[in-house]
Write an enzyme that holds these catalytic residues in place. Sequence first.
Site, PDB file in Angstrom:
ATOM      1  N   CYS A 191     -22.820 -40.641  35.280  1.00 28.20           N
ATOM      2  CA  CYS A 191     -23.638 -40.568  34.071  1.00 28.20           C
ATOM      3  C   CYS A 191     -24.781 -39.593  34.326  1.00 28.20           C
ATOM      4  O   CYS A 191     -25.037 -39.201  35.460  1.00 28.20           O
ATOM      5  CB  CYS A 191     -24.229 -41.927  33.744  1.00 28.20           C
ATOM      6  SG  CYS A 191     -23.018 -43.223  33.652  1.00 28.20           S
ATOM      7  N   ARG A 212     -20.526 -32.469  33.147  1.00 29.97           N
ATOM      8  CA  ARG A 212     -19.980 -33.459  34.072  1.00 29.97           C
ATOM      9  C   ARG A 212     -19.090 -34.469  33.361  1.00 29.97           C
ATOM     10  O   ARG A 212     -18.546 -35.370  33.995  1.00 29.97           O
ATOM     11  CB  ARG A 212     -21.115 -34.230  34.746  1.00 29.97           C
ATOM     12  CG  ARG A 212     -22.286 -33.375  35.128  1.00 29.97           C
ATOM     13  CD  ARG A 212     -23.464 -34.202  35.511  1.00 29.97           C
ATOM     14  NE  ARG A 212     -23.322 -34.649  36.871  1.00 29.97           N
ATOM     15  CZ  ARG A 212     -23.813 -35.783  37.324  1.00 29.97           C
ATOM     16  NH1 ARG A 212     -24.433 -36.594  36.528  1.00 29.97           N
ATOM     17  NH2 ARG A 212     -23.667 -36.110  38.579  1.00 29.97           N
ATOM     18  N   TRP A 214     -20.789 -42.185  31.348  1.00 31.38           N
ATOM     19  CA  TRP A 214     -19.382 -42.060  31.752  1.00 31.38           C
ATOM     20  C   TRP A 214     -19.009 -43.493  32.105  1.00 31.38           C
ATOM     21  O   TRP A 214     -19.412 -44.015  33.139  1.00 31.38           O
ATOM     22  CB  TRP A 214     -19.292 -41.109  32.948  1.00 31.38           C
ATOM     23  CG  TRP A 214     -17.969 -41.074  33.638  1.00 31.38           C
ATOM     24  CD1 TRP A 214     -17.587 -41.796  34.730  1.00 31.38           C
ATOM     25  CD2 TRP A 214     -16.839 -40.262  33.312  1.00 31.38           C
ATOM     26  NE1 TRP A 214     -16.310 -41.485  35.084  1.00 31.38           N
ATOM     27  CE2 TRP A 214     -15.817 -40.551  34.239  1.00 31.38           C
ATOM     28  CE3 TRP A 214     -16.589 -39.325  32.320  1.00 31.38           C
ATOM     29  CZ2 TRP A 214     -14.576 -39.927  34.217  1.00 31.38           C
ATOM     30  CZ3 TRP A 214     -15.334 -38.700  32.296  1.00 31.38           C
ATOM     31  CH2 TRP A 214     -14.359 -39.001  33.234  1.00 31.38           C
ATOM     32  N   ASN A 241     -27.515 -45.149  36.103  1.00 28.67           N
ATOM     33  CA  ASN A 241     -26.294 -44.555  36.662  1.00 28.67           C
ATOM     34  C   ASN A 241     -25.858 -45.448  37.808  1.00 28.67           C
ATOM     35  O   ASN A 241     -26.707 -45.922  38.550  1.00 28.67           O
ATOM     36  CB  ASN A 241     -26.562 -43.181  37.284  1.00 28.67           C
ATOM     37  CG  ASN A 241     -26.799 -42.123  36.246  1.00 28.67           C
ATOM     38  OD1 ASN A 241     -26.704 -42.390  35.057  1.00 28.67           O
ATOM     39  ND2 ASN A 241     -27.119 -40.929  36.707  1.00 28.67           N
ATOM     40  N   GLY A 242     -24.568 -45.603  37.997  1.00 28.86           N
ATOM     41  CA  GLY A 242     -24.090 -46.367  39.147  1.00 28.86           C
ATOM     42  C   GLY A 242     -23.471 -47.690  38.729  1.00 28.86           C
ATOM     43  O   GLY A 242     -23.118 -47.888  37.563  1.00 28.86           O
ATOM     44  N   GLU A 247       2.363 -32.553  47.511  1.00 34.17           N
ATOM     45  CA  GLU A 247       1.055 -32.382  46.878  1.00 34.17           C
ATOM     46  C   GLU A 247       0.372 -31.112  47.415  1.00 34.17           C
ATOM     47  O   GLU A 247      -0.239 -30.354  46.658  1.00 34.17           O
ATOM     48  CB  GLU A 247       0.203 -33.639  47.113  1.00 34.17           C
ATOM     49  CG  GLU A 247      -1.237 -33.583  46.658  1.00 34.17           C
ATOM     50  CD  GLU A 247      -1.432 -33.225  45.191  1.00 34.17           C
ATOM     51  OE1 GLU A 247      -0.469 -33.196  44.431  1.00 34.17           O
ATOM     52  OE2 GLU A 247      -2.579 -32.924  44.820  1.00 34.17           O
ATOM     53  N   LYS A 260      -0.753 -27.890  45.129  1.00 32.65           N
ATOM     54  CA  LYS A 260      -2.137 -27.402  45.100  1.00 32.65           C
ATOM     55  C   LYS A 260      -2.187 -25.915  45.458  1.00 32.65           C
ATOM     56  O   LYS A 260      -2.889 -25.141  44.829  1.00 32.65           O
ATOM     57  CB  LYS A 260      -2.948 -28.227  46.104  1.00 32.65           C
ATOM     58  CG  LYS A 260      -4.345 -28.489  45.726  1.00 32.65           C
ATOM     59  CD  LYS A 260      -4.612 -29.827  45.112  1.00 32.65           C
ATOM     60  CE  LYS A 260      -3.914 -30.022  43.796  1.00 32.65           C
ATOM     61  NZ  LYS A 260      -4.097 -31.358  43.275  1.00 32.65           N
ATOM     62  N   GLU A 300      -0.779 -23.812  42.577  1.00 36.01           N
ATOM     63  CA  GLU A 300      -1.608 -23.912  41.381  1.00 36.01           C
ATOM     64  C   GLU A 300      -2.832 -22.996  41.412  1.00 36.01           C
ATOM     65  O   GLU A 300      -3.165 -22.372  40.412  1.00 36.01           O
ATOM     66  CB  GLU A 300      -2.041 -25.387  41.335  1.00 36.01           C
ATOM     67  CG  GLU A 300      -2.781 -25.820  40.171  1.00 36.01           C
ATOM     68  CD  GLU A 300      -3.123 -27.313  40.221  1.00 36.01           C
ATOM     69  OE1 GLU A 300      -2.962 -27.983  41.273  1.00 36.01           O
ATOM     70  OE2 GLU A 300      -3.573 -27.802  39.195  1.00 36.01           O
ATOM     71  N   HIS A 340      19.446 -27.798  55.815  1.00 35.78           N
ATOM     72  CA  HIS A 340      20.465 -27.823  54.761  1.00 35.78           C
ATOM     73  C   HIS A 340      20.271 -26.695  53.747  1.00 35.78           C
ATOM     74  O   HIS A 340      20.746 -26.782  52.628  1.00 35.78           O
ATOM     75  CB  HIS A 340      20.459 -29.191  54.070  1.00 35.78           C
ATOM     76  CG  HIS A 340      20.791 -30.306  55.010  1.00 35.78           C
ATOM     77  ND1 HIS A 340      22.041 -30.488  55.548  1.00 35.78           N
ATOM     78  CD2 HIS A 340      20.003 -31.259  55.574  1.00 35.78           C
ATOM     79  CE1 HIS A 340      22.034 -31.516  56.374  1.00 35.78           C
ATOM     80  NE2 HIS A 340      20.799 -32.001  56.409  1.00 35.78           N
ATOM     81  N   LYS A 379      -6.937 -28.846  32.145  1.00 35.21           N
ATOM     82  CA  LYS A 379      -7.291 -30.079  32.852  1.00 35.21           C
ATOM     83  C   LYS A 379      -6.588 -31.286  32.244  1.00 35.21           C
ATOM     84  O   LYS A 379      -6.140 -32.174  32.939  1.00 35.21           O
ATOM     85  CB  LYS A 379      -8.814 -30.268  32.797  1.00 35.21           C
ATOM     86  CG  LYS A 379      -9.308 -31.480  33.590  1.00 35.21           C
ATOM     87  CD  LYS A 379      -9.109 -31.285  35.078  1.00 35.21           C
ATOM     88  CE  LYS A 379      -9.457 -32.497  35.899  1.00 35.21           C
ATOM     89  NZ  LYS A 379      -8.811 -32.450  37.226  1.00 35.21           N
TER      90      LYS A 379
HETATM   91  C1  F6R Z   1      -2.687 -30.763  39.744  1.00 39.90           C
HETATM   92  C2  F6R Z   1      -3.047 -31.596  38.612  1.00 39.90           C
HETATM   93  C3  F6R Z   1      -1.980 -31.975  37.659  1.00 39.90           C
HETATM   94  C4  F6R Z   1      -2.235 -33.368  37.080  1.00 39.90           C
HETATM   95  C5  F6R Z   1      -1.216 -33.692  35.982  1.00 39.90           C
HETATM   96  C6  F6R Z   1      -1.400 -35.084  35.444  1.00 39.90           C
HETATM   97  O1  F6R Z   1      -3.787 -30.507  40.553  1.00 39.90           O
HETATM   98  O2  F6R Z   1      -4.172 -31.951  38.440  1.00 39.90           O
HETATM   99  O3  F6R Z   1      -0.710 -31.908  38.235  1.00 39.90           O
HETATM  100  O4  F6R Z   1      -2.138 -34.298  38.114  1.00 39.90           O
HETATM  101  O5  F6R Z   1      -1.355 -32.775  34.935  1.00 39.90           O
HETATM  102  O6  F6R Z   1      -2.666 -35.248  34.914  1.00 39.90           O
HETATM  103  P1  F6R Z   1      -3.294 -36.678  34.693  1.00 39.90           P
HETATM  104  O7  F6R Z   1      -3.496 -37.307  36.013  1.00 39.90           O
HETATM  105  O8  F6R Z   1      -4.578 -36.435  33.967  1.00 39.90           O
HETATM  106  O9  F6R Z   1      -2.290 -37.442  33.869  1.00 39.90           O
END
Ligand code: F6R
Length: 612
Positions: A2, A27, A74, A100-101, A485, A489, A492, A508, A607
Amino acid sequence: MCGIVGYTGNRTAAALLLEGLKKLEYRGYDSAGLALQQEGRLIIAKKAGSVADLESILEPGLDQNTVGIGHTRWATHGKPTDINAHPHCSCGDEIALVHNGIIENHQELKEWLATDQGHRFISETDTEVLAHLIEEFYEGDLLMAMRKAMKRVIGSYTVLALSSREPGRLVCTRQSSPLIIGLGENENLVASDITALLEHTRNTKILEDGEFAAITADTIEIIDADGKAIEREVFEVTWDLEAAEKGGFDHFMLKEIMEQPDAVRETMRQRIDHSSYKIQLEDLGFSAGELQAIEKFYIIACGTAYHAGLVGKNVIESLTGIPVEVDVASEFRYREPLLKKNQMVIVISQSGETADTLAALRLARQSDLKVLAITNVVGSSVSREADHVFYTWAGPEIAVASTKAYLTQLVALYLFALYLGQIRNSTKPAITEQIVEGLIALPGQLKAILAADSINRLKQYCRHLAGWDSAFFIGRNLDYPVAMEGALKLKEISYIHAEAYAAGELKHGPLALIIEGIPVIALATQKAVLDKTLSNIQEVNARGGAVFAITQEGFKDVVRQVDAVFYLPPVIDLLAPVLSAVPTQLIAYYAAVERGHSVDKPRNLAKSVTVE
Ligand code: F6R
């Protein structure tokens, strides 16, 4: 999480507070509010939504008021609604505060205040408890009352309050949550984040944990918990606004990687009883009978959250014996899964808004299956439509590439699996103790991994990696989802084509692609399959691949077989994914920086993926 802002001086408080809150909006927020002193009373305005929504409900004529506090929320306890928005007030609306917290013992305090002392509560928040608790001790001096009240509070917090009886005075405290006082000419400001102050002043005093401050336009009084006066030096801030938003880091992604020890600690907070090793997830709302009847789980998610699900499968199966199927949400929806009675669906989504995950959740509910959501956003679509929700308290994640949310999803899955094991008597107490001890150690271990010297070693490796257009990640057992993962990353944000392979699968097919110098990141953290992984590393070595191993301290044989090595602190196999993910995040980050890419906003990605 927050955001908090306070102002006392001779300018229009409402305008300054709104402006400060807008600076904190980057944020993430779900509601906002203000409290202003006006001729012996407090004016409160609060609203779910953005700061602009709050602005739209403000009565005209507030420009006479020159003292006030503001907040962007938040949500953690209670949905994002007008009532749950801060400020929260004492019974007589004499005291208002923002927070906050998390107040860990809020239930206990609320019971005492409501039942024994007759206070009336109107919100679902933990914060409201503080307003009533301070009121209990209030005899005209808010600083004194707050100091007495906070002795009873367990948790992490920043609190900023004012009283209608003390014109021009703001009172605040903090514990494990930031608070900065900004010094002006005939005015002073307070904020949880330097970004809200920079436009007005660069001279600050930083409050330390357990300290209290009373602030007027001309004075700042700082005391400790015993009331002893504290002299605090003025600290001059030299960052520009953009750097300040990122906490001094070059990118949000790096800031969020660095926040992981705290995010993991927050996610475990209140959910582990350290003395009995019991996991406390009764709040989730599932009955013991419901959890005992489960015969199968589906874990459904996308991208990074799907990789967390793959780790979760292994953990739930090994601690409970219940079979788990993990599905990418966009596949689950269209493959006509054989959903049956006594099955439960777990959806994982940082944002809680991912269209495919939401559609999969709806499909599960139409089939009368119970759904547990693991999400980071209170009030998100997923949280509203699931039967029950496990919130990961990672705080807002701004970089597109998920880091701290992923780690907290893993922690949520460990806690849930342990809880199931506890309810179903399927996990031996010695194993539970070992895992709980391991979980408690994680924040400290993450801090050690994020120390400057380890990072410098990784940076060096990333210079080599950044020169290639292709890389491999390999691992066995729980190292395999971490490899997946890590590859995601890297792709991406650095745009290097990266493939993850179960290490035993190399021979294989993909071994044909191993050529002199090609980067291969080998995860070798699983003791149970270490020899097997080492054999696969040798297969790569024999073809000239440049192996960078991520392994545990004490796994001595690894260093002899690789070009470079990154050691994690000793950890049990089951928990290793929480630690081993971090060097892979840093590898992706520094490779992207080396290649000069837009780390926080990679091309073609968003995002929150609200389209199918
Ligand atoms: C990769 C990434 C994406 C999300 C995916 C699902 O770094 O962030 O692969 O993990 O789009 O998003 P959420 O978790 O918001 O459903």
